[in-house]
Design a protein around this motif. Structure first.
Motif, mmCIF file in Angstrom:
data_model
loop_
_atom_site.group_PDB
_atom_site.id
_atom_site.type_symbol
_atom_site.label_atom_id
_atom_site.label_comp_id
_atom_site.label_asym_id
_atom_site.label_seq_id
_atom_site.Cartn_x
_atom_site.Cartn_y
_atom_site.Cartn_z
ATOM 1 N N TYR A 50 0.721 -1.262 0.079
ATOM 2 C CA TYR A 50 -0.008 -0.136 -0.002
ATOM 3 C C TYR A 50 0.838 1.152 -0.032
ATOM 4 O O TYR A 50 0.576 2.182 -0.646
ATOM 5 C CB TYR A 50 -1.030 0.081 1.347
ATOM 6 N N ALA A 51 2.105 1.340 0.668
ATOM 7 C CA ALA A 51 2.781 2.248 0.628
ATOM 8 C C ALA A 51 3.548 2.547 -0.636
ATOM 9 O O ALA A 51 3.623 3.871 -1.288
ATOM 10 C CB ALA A 51 3.969 2.010 1.504
ATOM 11 N N HIS A 52 3.680 1.645 -1.351
ATOM 12 C CA HIS A 52 4.267 1.614 -2.797
ATOM 13 C C HIS A 52 3.215 2.092 -3.816
ATOM 14 O O HIS A 52 3.580 2.791 -4.574
ATOM 15 C CB HIS A 52 4.825 0.269 -3.231
ATOM 16 N N GLU A 53 1.960 1.632 -3.585
ATOM 17 C CA GLU A 53 0.734 1.848 -4.542
ATOM 18 C C GLU A 53 0.083 3.205 -3.949
ATOM 19 O O GLU A 53 -0.763 3.484 -5.134
ATOM 20 C CB GLU A 53 -0.242 1.055 -4.664
ATOM 21 N N SER A 54 0.174 3.961 -3.029
ATOM 22 C CA SER A 54 -0.339 5.262 -2.882
ATOM 23 C C SER A 54 -0.199 6.169 -3.608
ATOM 24 O O SER A 54 1.114 6.283 -4.208
ATOM 25 C CB SER A 54 0.321 5.651 -1.481
ATOM 26 N N GLY A 101 1.327 8.279 6.215
ATOM 27 C CA GLY A 101 0.932 7.408 6.937
ATOM 28 C C GLY A 101 1.209 6.036 6.636
ATOM 29 O O GLY A 101 1.848 5.396 7.481
ATOM 30 N N THR A 102 1.153 5.397 5.431
ATOM 31 C CA THR A 102 1.676 4.120 4.843
ATOM 32 C C THR A 102 2.932 4.157 5.159
ATOM 33 O O THR A 102 3.685 3.020 5.502
ATOM 34 C CB THR A 102 1.187 3.933 3.523
ATOM 35 N N TYR A 103 3.936 5.415 4.865
ATOM 36 C CA TYR A 103 5.371 5.239 5.003
ATOM 37 C C TYR A 103 5.625 4.882 6.260
ATOM 38 O O TYR A 103 6.448 4.213 6.475
ATOM 39 C CB TYR A 103 5.963 6.564 4.091
ATOM 40 N N ILE A 162 7.488 1.292 11.164
ATOM 41 C CA ILE A 162 7.285 0.878 12.479
ATOM 42 C C ILE A 162 7.233 -0.722 12.286
ATOM 43 O O ILE A 162 8.041 -1.332 13.200
ATOM 44 C CB ILE A 162 5.912 1.370 13.022
ATOM 45 N N LEU A 163 6.456 -1.230 11.487
ATOM 46 C CA LEU A 163 6.421 -2.730 11.281
ATOM 47 C C LEU A 163 7.684 -3.465 10.961
ATOM 48 O O LEU A 163 8.217 -4.367 11.398
ATOM 49 C CB LEU A 163 5.536 -3.371 10.143
ATOM 50 N N GLU A 164 8.666 -2.526 10.243
ATOM 51 C CA GLU A 164 9.955 -3.189 9.692
ATOM 52 C C GLU A 164 10.760 -3.142 11.151
ATOM 53 O O GLU A 164 11.507 -4.226 11.195
ATOM 54 C CB GLU A 164 10.747 -2.416 8.871
ATOM 55 N N ARG A 165 10.592 -2.200 11.975
ATOM 56 C CA ARG A 165 11.483 -2.300 13.126
ATOM 57 C C ARG A 165 11.152 -3.437 14.052
ATOM 58 O O ARG A 165 12.063 -4.079 14.673
ATOM 59 C CB ARG A 165 11.158 -0.720 13.889
#
Length: 443
Positions: free
Chosen positions: A345-349, A359-361, A366-369
């Protein structure tokens, strides 16, 4: 009890995609029948059948058609009623896990073409477009070939089947942007602009393609229309629940023995579909699954008996979406799966609105961390707060969809997130933030 296929009845036929096979198996009979009816009668029949859009939102198809402004008898049309009407087919199937429209276009493209002609006739449209996802090269070729066959047979063009009705149908290949699955972004793309959602209102029914009244329907929706015309509203309502009738193509993927497309009546449960697919792979247990693709909140084993129709799934806390049923077992990390979806979703925003673009960025960061063991105790609340700042604040549903998997994964599997924290951060959380088992919390 064996199921009688409707939408997929021709799939196993030799050269099922050809006009010869389609006509041999009752193809274009519904069109001939529709052309003997007044356009308003066709709209009324589809409305009475209860057919709801198969693209995700589940909006009543006949009602959507009835929103197109039409000239009143005896009056000179003005405003939108005086403008050309358009029909656009959303064949930009890009939702992760979804694979129902592409197989339909590959195996039975003439059912889509016939559905387009009937629908265009119903809304008094003389120009229609099928917008196919750019990566679906083979499906695009099949649809183009089917349209050419339909023109040669007199089903398209001037004076369709001697009825006096004219229709031009164009097949357009997109450039592969997920955002163009959103109907107004699709319209911008068709007009030659960058695909970005439009602010609504005005809605496409009033100001759509080239500013004219426009109906936008999904492939599966329009491929269902010929069966509604031939079988009638009462027959159509014999399948599925009263408020979501008809046949449906469900896409099963992931940890199942036989992934693929399964046709069943609306309201079929996941337990029944898993039986058709041979169950979860041997030696493993279901952990979580998506009822409608990655943009719908997760379900767990406790939801196996939820009828998969629009209203029942919504009442259970998710969305039917595109019926992309992705199955995960106990070996799958829900946090890693959620990260993968969020990266998409971050890529396709498209970047048009700040909540989704920014927000998606930050959700990905956070999830990668967390996935790499560098998370902080505060990250769980930060995920929730970031989702709250996206939900309901973006131009289109992409932002909302990006938060669905995160919010539902925290709801059902917060302990999985906690387990990824360093020991000192787990200690900082304290017992007060630990979730009880899902079953205990529900009771």
């Amino acid at each position: 009890m064996p199921l009688t296929p409707v939408l997929t009845a021709r799939f196993a036929e030799p050269r099922s995609w050809t006009l010869e096979t389609y006509e041999r198996l009752d193809g274009y009979r519904a069109l001939r029948q529709a052309l003997t009816m007044a356009p308003d009668e066709v709209v009324a029949l589809v409305k009475d059948s209860g057919l709801r859009g198969r693209g995700g939102a589940g909006f009543p198809t006949g009602m959507k058609w009835s929103f197109i402004p039409q000239p009143k008898p005896g009056e000179t049309p003005t405003g939108p009623a005086a403008m050309p009407k358009y029909l656009v087919v959303n064949a930009d199937e890009g939702e992760p896990g979804t694979c129902k429209d592409v197989p339909l276009m590959m195996a039975d493209p003439h059912s889509l073409v016939e559905g387009v002609i009937i629908s265009a006739y119903a809304v008094r449209c003389s120009f229609a477009v099928i917008y196919v996802r750019g990566e679906a090269v083979h499906a695009h070729r099949r649809v183009v070939a089917a349209v050419q066959e339909a023109y040669a047979a007199g089903y398209l063009g001037t004076d369709v089947l001697g009825s006096g009705y004219d229709l031009e149908l164009v097949v357009h290949a997109g450039a592969g942007a997920y955002i163009c699955g959103e109907e107004t972004a699709l319209l911008d793309s068709l007009e030659g602009y960058r695909g970005q959602p439009r602010l609504k209102p005005p809605f496409p029914a009033v100001a759509g393609l080239y500013g004219g009244p426009t109906v936008i329907n999904n492939v599966e929706t329009l491929a269902t229309v010929p069966y509604v015309i031939r079988g009638g509203a009462d027959w159509f309502k014999t399948m599925g629940p009263e408020k979501s009738p008809g046949p449906k193509i469900y896409s099963l993927s992931g940890r199942v023995v036989r992934p693929g497309q399964y046709e069943a009546p609306m309201g079929t449960t996941m337990r029944e579909l898993l039986e058709m697919a041979g169950g979860v792979r041997p030696g493993h247990e279901l952990k979580f699954w998506t009822p409608g693709g990655s943009s719908t909140p997760y379900f767990t084993a406790e939801h196996l008996d939820v009828p998969l129709d629009f209203d029942s799934v919504a009442a259970a806390g998710s969305m039917l979406g595109t019926t992309a049923l992705m199955v995960f077992d106990e070996t799958d990390s829900i946090v890693e799966a959620t990260l993968r979806f969020t990266e998409f979703y971050a890529h396709e925003s498209c970047g048009k609105c700040t909540p989704c673009r920014e927000g998606t960025y930050w959700l990905v960061q956070i999830l990668e961390r967390l996935v790499h063991g560098n998370g902080r105790a505060a990250d769980l609340d930060l995920l929730t707060d970031t989702c709250d700042n996206i939900l309901g604040r973006s131009f289109c549903a992409l932002g909302d969809g990006a938060t669905s998997c995160i919010a539902s994964s925290l709801k059902y599997f917060k302990d999985d997130y906690v387990a990824l924290l360093p020991p000192e951060e787990q200690a900082r959380l304290g017992r007060s933030l630990r979730l009880e088992p899902v079953g205990a919390a529900a009771s």
